[in-house]
Design a protein around this motif. Structure first.
Motif, PDB file in Angstrom:
ATOM      1  N   VAL A  62      33.000  18.403  41.034  1.00 37.71           N
ATOM      2  CA  VAL A  62      34.172  18.912  40.316  1.00 37.71           C
ATOM      3  C   VAL A  62      35.307  17.893  40.381  1.00 37.71           C
ATOM      4  O   VAL A  62      35.304  16.975  41.203  1.00 37.71           O
ATOM      5  CB  VAL A  62      34.648  20.252  40.915  1.00 37.71           C
ATOM      6  N   LYS A  63      36.263  18.077  39.526  1.00 39.77           N
ATOM      7  CA  LYS A  63      37.404  17.173  39.460  1.00 39.77           C
ATOM      8  C   LYS A  63      38.243  17.247  40.735  1.00 39.77           C
ATOM      9  O   LYS A  63      38.466  18.329  41.287  1.00 39.77           O
ATOM     10  CB  LYS A  63      38.267  17.516  38.252  1.00 39.77           C
ATOM     11  N   GLN A 123      33.142  12.776  36.572  1.00 36.90           N
ATOM     12  CA  GLN A 123      33.439  14.180  36.844  1.00 36.90           C
ATOM     13  C   GLN A 123      34.520  14.321  37.913  1.00 36.90           C
ATOM     14  O   GLN A 123      35.394  15.179  37.803  1.00 36.90           O
ATOM     15  CB  GLN A 123      32.153  14.899  37.283  1.00 36.90           C
ATOM     16  N   GLY A 182      37.760  13.510  36.214  1.00 36.72           N
ATOM     17  CA  GLY A 182      38.077  14.264  35.011  1.00 36.72           C
ATOM     18  C   GLY A 182      38.042  13.418  33.754  1.00 36.72           C
ATOM     19  O   GLY A 182      38.785  13.675  32.802  1.00 36.72           O
ATOM     20  N   ARG A 227      35.770  11.593  30.579  1.00 37.37           N
ATOM     21  CA  ARG A 227      34.545  11.495  29.793  1.00 37.37           C
ATOM     22  C   ARG A 227      34.177  10.025  29.659  1.00 37.37           C
ATOM     23  O   ARG A 227      35.037   9.190  29.364  1.00 37.37           O
ATOM     24  CB  ARG A 227      34.733  12.113  28.403  1.00 37.37           C
TER      25      ARG A 227
END
Length: 310
Positions: free
Chosen positions: A49-50, A103, A106, A108
């Motif tokens: 997760v971020k 990831q 955050g 892409r």
């Protein structure tokens, strides 16, 4: 173009394996790479997760855009980075570590596939922000490139099974008079060319360096005996030897840290370093390496442009 190259690579590797198997040779010794022809499918990224604190280390423009422009060299042998059977999906340890870092931050990853030898100059020109391709950290490269390390790989050698002219390579003068196949623009090519003098200095015939842009050409050259020895990545050669009955991994020659490559002075490096270290600390990093059979290449912590291994 890349899809056609990938299909060609698969056909050549299949031809290579069949020709070796029909030569009446035994099975290869097990390497550290994943066994079997199918790539592992276990999900090792689902829990990533971020991390807002690490994302805050990114430059404002990157945080606002939410994307980072990657250039990746793809199509080499597993386990680094290669195409899946659909000839579109990229996979491998380099790809998954990059995805995990994205990831955490955050971001892409907007990936463009590029040739290995073109990526580092393109970073310096600003065309891409990050490069991957099993780039070893060297003092020469550090003059224009910054690195964030994420694995330890390096240089190794392989030969056809039954070719006993070389059993181990500790010094390059053991290769005098032989033809060595390697990748264009790599540390392997640079090392071989720089040390070419060792054979004439010893009164022996010079070795020849044959450089290829595609890995398939190297293996085909070895199969057809146009090449005597392959110099490539330790992990790549070990994996190939575990898959192909008549290919023998000789030994590690020199270890090198491998890292994400950036333009010198890039503001992205602290965030990427922090993300890799978070992945190491929470165990995700080890699970990725375990998936791709590269656990022996784990690093204890990520560094920014460390000294080259001697």
């Amino acid at each position: 173009m890349r899809a056609r190259r990938s299909k060609l690579y698969s056909l050549l590797m299949l031809s290579f394996a069949i020709s070796f198997a029909t030569a009446g040779c035994g099975s290869a010794g097990a390497g550290s790479g994943p066994s079997g022809s199918a790539a592992p499918t276990v999900d090792v990224l689902g829990s990533v997760v971020k991390d807002d604190a690490l994302a805050a280390l990114l430059p404002e423009a990157s945080r606002q855009a939410g994307v980072v422009k990657f250039a990746s060299s793809v199509g080499s042998t597993p386990p680094s980075s290669f195409y899946a059977e659909d000839n579109k999906t990229v996979q491998g340890v380099d790809i998954e570590i990059a995805a995990a870092v994205g990831q955490v931050l955050g971001l892409r990853i907007d990936r463009e596939v590029a040739s290995f030898e073109a990526i580092l100059p393109a970073l310096s020109s600003g065309k891409y922000e990050v490069g991957t391709g099993n780039f070893g950290v060297t003092e020469a490269r550090k003059k224009t490139i910054d690195f964030v390390t994420y694995i330890n790989d390096g240089q190794g050698f392989a030969v056809r099974k039954g070719d006993d002219r070389v059993k181990e390579v500790k010094k390059l003068d053991q290769l005098c008079g032989l033809k060595i196949g390697t990748g264009a623009g790599t540390t392997f090519e640079a090392t071989l060319e720089r040390e070419k003098h060792v054979c004439p200095d010893a009164g022996k015939p010079e070795y020849q360096v044959l450089s290829f842009s595609d890995t398939a050409g190297i293996y085909l050259g070895l199969q057809q005996q146009h090449i005597d020895v392959i110099m490539s990545t330790i992990n790549g050669l070990r994996h190939a030897a575990s898959e192909q009955p008549n290919l023998v991994f000789l030994n590690e020659f020199k270890r090198l840290d491998v890292g994400f490559a950036f333009k010198k002075g890039s503001p992205l490096t602290p965030a990427f370093q922090g993300a890799v270290n978070k992945l190491i600390k929470d165990g995700t990093y080890q699970r990725i390496l375990e998936k791709w059979g590269t656990r022996d290449s784990a690093i204890p912590e990520s560094q920014i442009s460390p000294p080259e291994h001697t």
